[in-house]
Design an enzyme around this catalytic site. Structure first.
Site, mmCIF file in Angstrom:
data_model
loop_
_atom_site.group_PDB
_atom_site.id
_atom_site.type_symbol
_atom_site.label_atom_id
_atom_site.label_comp_id
_atom_site.label_asym_id
_atom_site.label_seq_id
_atom_site.Cartn_x
_atom_site.Cartn_y
_atom_site.Cartn_z
ATOM 1 N N THR A 110 3.785 -10.452 69.077
ATOM 2 C CA THR A 110 4.241 -9.317 69.904
ATOM 3 C C THR A 110 5.128 -9.908 70.988
ATOM 4 O O THR A 110 5.098 -11.117 71.198
ATOM 5 C CB THR A 110 3.014 -8.599 70.539
ATOM 6 O OG1 THR A 110 2.331 -7.853 69.552
ATOM 7 C CG2 THR A 110 3.377 -7.656 71.667
ATOM 8 N N ARG A 123 -0.483 2.163 60.129
ATOM 9 C CA ARG A 123 -1.376 1.578 61.137
ATOM 10 C C ARG A 123 -0.607 1.386 62.459
ATOM 11 O O ARG A 123 0.500 0.881 62.487
ATOM 12 C CB ARG A 123 -1.906 0.247 60.629
ATOM 13 C CG ARG A 123 -2.793 -0.520 61.628
ATOM 14 C CD ARG A 123 -1.999 -1.522 62.433
ATOM 15 N NE ARG A 123 -2.860 -2.365 63.253
ATOM 16 C CZ ARG A 123 -2.418 -3.172 64.209
ATOM 17 N NH1 ARG A 123 -1.117 -3.250 64.467
ATOM 18 N NH2 ARG A 123 -3.241 -3.905 64.927
ATOM 19 N N GLY A 151 -0.989 -0.245 66.358
ATOM 20 C CA GLY A 151 -1.803 -1.170 67.146
ATOM 21 C C GLY A 151 -1.950 -0.745 68.591
ATOM 22 O O GLY A 151 -1.736 0.425 68.949
ATOM 23 N N ASP A 152 -2.312 -1.698 69.425
ATOM 24 C CA ASP A 152 -2.577 -1.406 70.839
ATOM 25 C C ASP A 152 -1.310 -1.260 71.678
ATOM 26 O O ASP A 152 -1.327 -0.630 72.734
ATOM 27 C CB ASP A 152 -3.433 -2.530 71.448
ATOM 28 C CG ASP A 152 -2.748 -3.893 71.311
ATOM 29 O OD1 ASP A 152 -2.226 -4.193 70.220
ATOM 30 O OD2 ASP A 152 -2.734 -4.661 72.291
ATOM 31 N N GLY A 162 -2.472 -9.554 70.546
ATOM 32 C CA GLY A 162 -3.669 -9.993 69.832
ATOM 33 C C GLY A 162 -4.123 -8.954 68.830
ATOM 34 O O GLY A 162 -3.341 -8.073 68.460
ATOM 35 N N THR A 163 -5.367 -9.060 68.408
ATOM 36 C CA THR A 163 -5.926 -8.144 67.409
ATOM 37 C C THR A 163 -5.986 -6.740 68.010
ATOM 38 O O THR A 163 -6.927 -6.400 68.724
ATOM 39 C CB THR A 163 -7.345 -8.600 67.020
ATOM 40 O OG1 THR A 163 -7.371 -10.022 67.021
ATOM 41 C CG2 THR A 163 -7.729 -8.078 65.662
#
Ligand code: ASP
Length: 320
Positions: free
Chosen positions: A179, A207, A209-210, A231-232
């Protein structure tokens, strides 16, 4: 009279770092150069007295344009071999915010996010609707071939093959995700954050993400802090990572350093590897990570550009 604040800028190029042993000198230098280019673009704005929101936009655009980082050009692929990018920006002055998710087309997704913030009643637009909005805003579009890189194609092939064979996931962080992001404080004390990503390699189509979720991967509020995460993403969303840091400052009186470290440590216990950059109302930026590395950089008040990748000391270079 408004009080003068010390301008500050921090950036990250993601927690998906290439292991030190696999980084040849040329690739290592190219990553430092990419980080310095972004710091220079953002800090030039702050030094000229410009707003934090412009500084984070410029820094993220530079990282989006660099194919070494997983955002815009150089983004990772979904399991269907497509590109779906997320980006977000937030202005701490008013908590105005704009984000896009699952888009492919705008050369700089962060500009699409900024257009959502400034020229739409929405906070988050996704997919074809977001792309149509960006077109109507006259943003520059690029064909898919512009964003694609052989390295990310290879990372997708590796993961799809692994899934077929059922082998354990031994991929490096660099093959899994990445990112880019920036946080800034300008001379007027205003804070801003911006984040942009291709997401996780071989993610499910659709999907998100954050990154474009405010309070998870991106957040800015002059009263507390500006945060950009990497990150995840799923764990950062479930634990509202960025909002948790702001809440610790606001309600528990914690220092930014302590709050950010505590959140990163807690995320890891739930499988959330990665890191973040954050800046408060005063003091230097913080940049904790629980992964093997995080491409990162900051500019200190004396105008020295600091860049680092793993746990080594910062490489320093003057701004000019
Ligand atoms: N947080 C990003 C996502 O989940 C990936 C990353 O930062 O490495 O989309």
């Amino acid at each position: 009279m408004p009080t003068a604040h010390t301008p500050a800028l921090a950036i990250h190029g993601g927690a998906g770092t290439i292991p030190r042993a696999a980084l040849d000198d040329e690739t290592l230098a190219a990553h430092h150069t990419g980080l310095r280019t972004a710091l220079t673009a953002g800090f030039a704005i702050l030094r000229a007295g410009g707003p934090a929101v412009d500084a984070v936009t410029a820094a993220v655009m530079a990282l989006e344009d660099d194919p070494l980082f997983n955002a815009a050009r150089g983004a990772v692929f979904t399991e269907a071999g497509q590109l779906e990018m997320d980006a977000a920006i937030m202005d701490g002055r008013t908590r105005a915010a704009g984000a896009v998710a699952s888009i492919c087309g705008p050369k700089n997704p962060i500009l699409a996010a900024r257009a959502v913030m400034e020229h739409s009643p929405a906070v988050l637009l996704t997919g074809p609707g977001a792309e149509a909005f960006a077109r109507a805003q006259n943003l520059v579009f690029m064909p898919e071939s512009y964003f694609e890189t052989p390295r990310r194609r290879a990372a997708l092939a590796l993961e799809l093959n692994r899934r077929l064979t059922g082998a354990p996931d031994t991929r490096t962080d660099a093959d899994r995700h990445g990112t880019v992001g920036a946080v800034a404080r300008d001379a007027a004390g205003n804070l801003a954050a911006a984040t942009s990503t291709g997401g996780m390699t071989a993610k499910l189509p659709g999907r998100i993400g954050d990154t474009p979720i405010f309070g998870a991967g991106t957040y800015a509020d002059n009263a507390t802090c500006a945060v950009s995460c990497t990150g995840t993403g799923e764990v950062f969303i479930r634990f509202t990572a960025a909002a948790e840091i702001a809440a610790r400052l606001r309600h528990a009186g914690q220092t930014l350093d302590h709050a950010a470290e505590a959140v990163i440590a807690e995320l890891l216990t739930h499988g959330g590897d990665g890191g973040l950059i954050a800046i408060g109302r005063d003091g230097p930026p913080v940049m904790p990570f629980n992964s093997s590395g995080m491409y990162r950089g900051l500019v200190t008040a004396d105008g020295i550009l600091h860049t680092a990748i793993h746990h080594e000391d910062f490489t320093k270079q003057p701004f000019d």
